[in-house]
Design a protein around this motif. Structure first.
Motif, short mmCIF file in Angstrom:
data_model
loop_
_atom_site.label_atom_id
_atom_site.label_comp_id
_atom_site.label_asym_id
_atom_site.label_seq_id
_atom_site.Cartn_x
_atom_site.Cartn_y
_atom_site.Cartn_z
N PHE A 196 47.96 39.53 32.06
CA PHE A 196 49.50 39.27 32.03
C PHE A 196 49.91 38.21 30.67
O PHE A 196 49.00 37.54 30.25
N TYR A 197 51.13 38.26 30.69
CA TYR A 197 51.91 37.14 29.66
C TYR A 197 52.60 36.40 30.38
O TYR A 197 53.24 36.46 31.34
N TRP A 198 52.80 35.10 29.66
CA TRP A 198 53.54 34.22 30.22
C TRP A 198 53.74 33.28 29.08
O TRP A 198 53.38 33.23 28.11
N GLN A 199 55.05 32.21 29.40
CA GLN A 199 55.41 31.50 28.29
C GLN A 199 55.60 29.94 28.90
O GLN A 199 55.89 29.76 29.96
N ASP A 200 55.42 29.04 28.00
CA ASP A 200 55.34 27.45 28.35
C ASP A 200 56.89 27.10 28.39
O ASP A 200 57.74 27.89 28.25
N LYS A 201 57.10 25.85 28.80
CA LYS A 201 58.62 25.40 28.86
C LYS A 201 59.13 25.37 27.53
O LYS A 201 60.27 25.14 27.42
N ASP A 202 58.34 25.42 26.29
CA ASP A 202 58.81 25.27 24.88
C ASP A 202 58.76 26.80 24.38
O ASP A 202 58.95 26.97 23.33
N LYS A 203 58.81 27.80 25.30
CA LYS A 203 58.89 29.29 24.89
C LYS A 203 57.64 29.75 24.35
O LYS A 203 57.94 30.87 23.68
N ASN A 204 56.60 29.01 23.97
CA ASN A 204 55.43 29.37 23.41
C ASN A 204 54.74 30.49 24.34
O ASN A 204 54.60 30.28 25.63
N ARG A 205 54.58 31.56 23.68
CA ARG A 205 53.82 32.55 24.56
C ARG A 205 52.33 32.81 24.59
O ARG A 205 51.80 32.65 23.45
N TYR A 206 51.75 33.26 25.76
CA TYR A 206 50.54 33.43 25.86
C TYR A 206 50.00 34.64 26.47
O TYR A 206 50.71 35.14 27.38
N ALA A 207 48.78 35.02 26.60
CA ALA A 207 48.28 36.27 27.22
C ALA A 207 46.90 35.82 27.93
O ALA A 207 46.15 34.91 27.22
N VAL A 208 46.67 36.51 29.32
CA VAL A 208 45.31 36.08 29.80
C VAL A 208 45.16 37.62 30.24
O VAL A 208 45.76 38.31 30.68
N TRP A 209 43.75 37.83 30.02
CA TRP A 209 43.06 39.21 30.56
C TRP A 209 41.84 38.80 31.32
O TRP A 209 41.11 38.17 30.86
N ILE A 210 41.69 39.42 32.53
CA ILE A 210 40.39 39.39 33.31
C ILE A 210 40.07 40.85 32.89
O ILE A 210 40.46 41.83 33.52
N ASP A 211 39.20 40.99 31.88
CA ASP A 211 38.63 42.34 31.60
C ASP A 211 37.73 42.77 32.62
O ASP A 211 37.70 43.87 32.54
N SER A 212 37.20 42.10 33.51
CA SER A 212 36.37 42.85 34.47
C SER A 212 35.95 41.92 35.46
O SER A 212 35.68 40.70 35.18
N PHE A 213 35.93 42.17 36.80
CA PHE A 213 35.52 41.44 37.83
C PHE A 213 33.94 41.81 37.97
O PHE A 213 33.53 43.04 37.51
N ASN A 214 33.07 41.09 38.54
CA ASN A 214 31.89 41.33 39.08
C ASN A 214 32.07 42.28 40.28
O ASN A 214 32.47 41.74 41.37
N GLU A 215 31.51 43.63 40.21
CA GLU A 215 31.85 44.36 41.40
C GLU A 215 31.32 43.77 42.68
O GLU A 215 32.13 43.92 43.66
N LYS A 216 30.09 43.53 42.67
CA LYS A 216 29.51 43.08 44.00
C LYS A 216 30.27 41.80 44.44
O LYS A 216 30.82 41.78 45.77
N GLU A 217 30.53 40.84 43.75
CA GLU A 217 31.11 39.69 44.19
C GLU A 217 32.79 39.63 44.59
O GLU A 217 32.92 39.42 45.74
N ILE A 218 33.49 40.77 43.84
CA ILE A 218 35.04 40.91 44.19
C ILE A 218 35.01 41.74 45.42
O ILE A 218 35.82 41.37 46.35
N PHE A 219 34.16 42.87 45.67
CA PHE A 219 34.21 43.50 46.80
C PHE A 219 33.75 42.74 48.06
O PHE A 219 34.16 42.60 49.30
N ASP A 220 32.64 41.62 47.91
CA ASP A 220 32.33 40.96 48.96
C ASP A 220 33.36 40.06 49.46
O ASP A 220 33.38 39.50 50.48
N LEU A 221 34.13 39.40 48.46
CA LEU A 221 35.24 38.49 48.61
C LEU A 221 36.10 38.94 49.51
O LEU A 221 36.81 38.49 50.32
#
Length: 350
Positions: free
Chosen positions: A277-302
């Motif tokens: 996803f993308y987001w911007q701070d209060k000063d309109k600076n833009r950033y990106a965040v990527w969760i490239d992969s989850f650990n399959e066993k961990e995320i299914f267990d959770l």
């Protein structure tokens, strides 16, 4: 016969013609669509023959498609067709060779035309153009033990529209058509799976298979299990959430932005595999965040621990300069940390 009764009969006949006309019009609705193949990276499939069949048109597959293993739910290549507008397909036929299982599988299945037509009509808003568009591609998923999944996709969106079971079959050198005889040559599967010059597997994937073995064929059923969840992004004060795109283990894909992000609600979804996803701070600076992969066993267990009966927030919390993120699954009276995901965070995007 009275005049009033005659009028009633005439009206009934006209209504009947009108109804038939509407039904024919409904069935004649046409769209531009093509087809492609998806198969797990660990289970390469060799295409023998197949077709996505509509009235007056078949999008065909044969041995020219070769070996396919782009990853479950991921598109393979496409081939252009002369027909630009086609009706919604009503049938799927497919025959293929599973290299790991050393078996041919085949099947013919009727498609849920009504559901597919509804989805094509509804369409979605393209984030890039901000205009309504619709699906343009059918993806045929081939998994171990003859499992078949059909998806439709368009920019940022992919939905499952069919799940089928093929049966194994025998095709001999004598029976095979000329361009497919290579599949029946002695040692073909071994060469494709083990000879590095064919590059069927990336080196890191080959190493993982040698260490851990092939994934259980049953995981492609487990991938389809759904939970009632939605994404939640927690930003520094004054921050604004712009969008959220994600792919799930079952091959489905969503892209939330604008109204769909504002209306972000709990839905029955499969476990997420990737998100960004993308987001911007209060000063309109833009950033990106990527969760490239989850650990399959961990995320299914959770997700399993959170349970299918509860509403689950996939929560991502970002610090002030976009240099760190924490992920958790929040449900009623419980928060479970996600610790093994691979996360990338951008610097300020100029």
């Amino acid at each position: 016969m009275g005049i009033s009764r005659l009028k009633a009969i005439i009206l009934f006949i006209l209504y009947g013609f009108s109804l038939v006309s509407c039904q024919n019009k409904k069935m004649e609705e046409k769209y531009s669509w093509s087809g492609t193949i998806s198969a797990p990276q660990e289970y390469p499939m060799e295409i023998y023959s197949g077709g996505i069949i509509a009235n007056g048109f078949t999008y065909g597959f044969d041995a020219i498609w070769g070996t396919q293993n782009t990853g479950w739910g991921n598109e393979g290549g496409t081939m252009s067709v002369e027909t630009q507008q086609m009706e919604i397909p009503h049938r799927l036929e497919f025959t293929w060779y599973s290299l790991v299982e050393r078996k041919f599988f085949t099947g013919k299945w009727d498609l849920d035309q009504e559901n597919i037509s509804r989805l094509f009509k509804e369409g979605f808003i393209d984030q890039d153009t901000k205009k309504k568009t619709t699906y343009s591609n059918f993806v045929v998923g081939l998994a171990p033990k003859g499992r078949v999944v059909l998806w439709i996709n368009g920019p940022g969106n992919q939905k499952e529209v069919g799940v089928f079971q093929a049966h194994d079959t025998i095709i001999t050198q004598e029976k095979a058509y000329e361009n497919a005889k290579y599949m029946l040559k002695e040692g073909f599967a071994d060469r494709m799976l083990n000879d590095p010059s064919y590059e069927t597997f990336k080196p890191e994937l080959k190493a993982r298979i040698e260490k851990e073995g092939y994934p259980s064929p049953e995981i492609y059923d487990a991938f389809r299990e759904k939970y009632n969840w939605k994404p939640v992004v927690l930003l520094p004060e004054g921050g604004e959430w712009i969008d959220f795109g994600f792919n799930n283990y079952n091959g489905e894909q969503e892209n939330l932005f604008g109204e769909s992000l504002k209306e972000n609600t709990y839905k029955k979804r499969a476990v997420p595999k990737f998100c960004g996803f993308y987001w911007q701070d209060k000063d309109k600076n833009r950033y990106a965040v990527w969760i490239d992969s989850f650990n399959e066993k961990e995320i299914f267990d959770l997700f399993q621990k959170s349970g299918k009966e509860k509403n689950i927030d996939l929560t991502i919390k970002i610090n002030s300069d976009n240099s760190a993120a924490t992920i958790s699954l929040k449900s009623e009276n419980e928060e479970l940390p996600v610790t093994k995901a691979k996360i990338r965070l951008s610097r300020k995007i100029e």
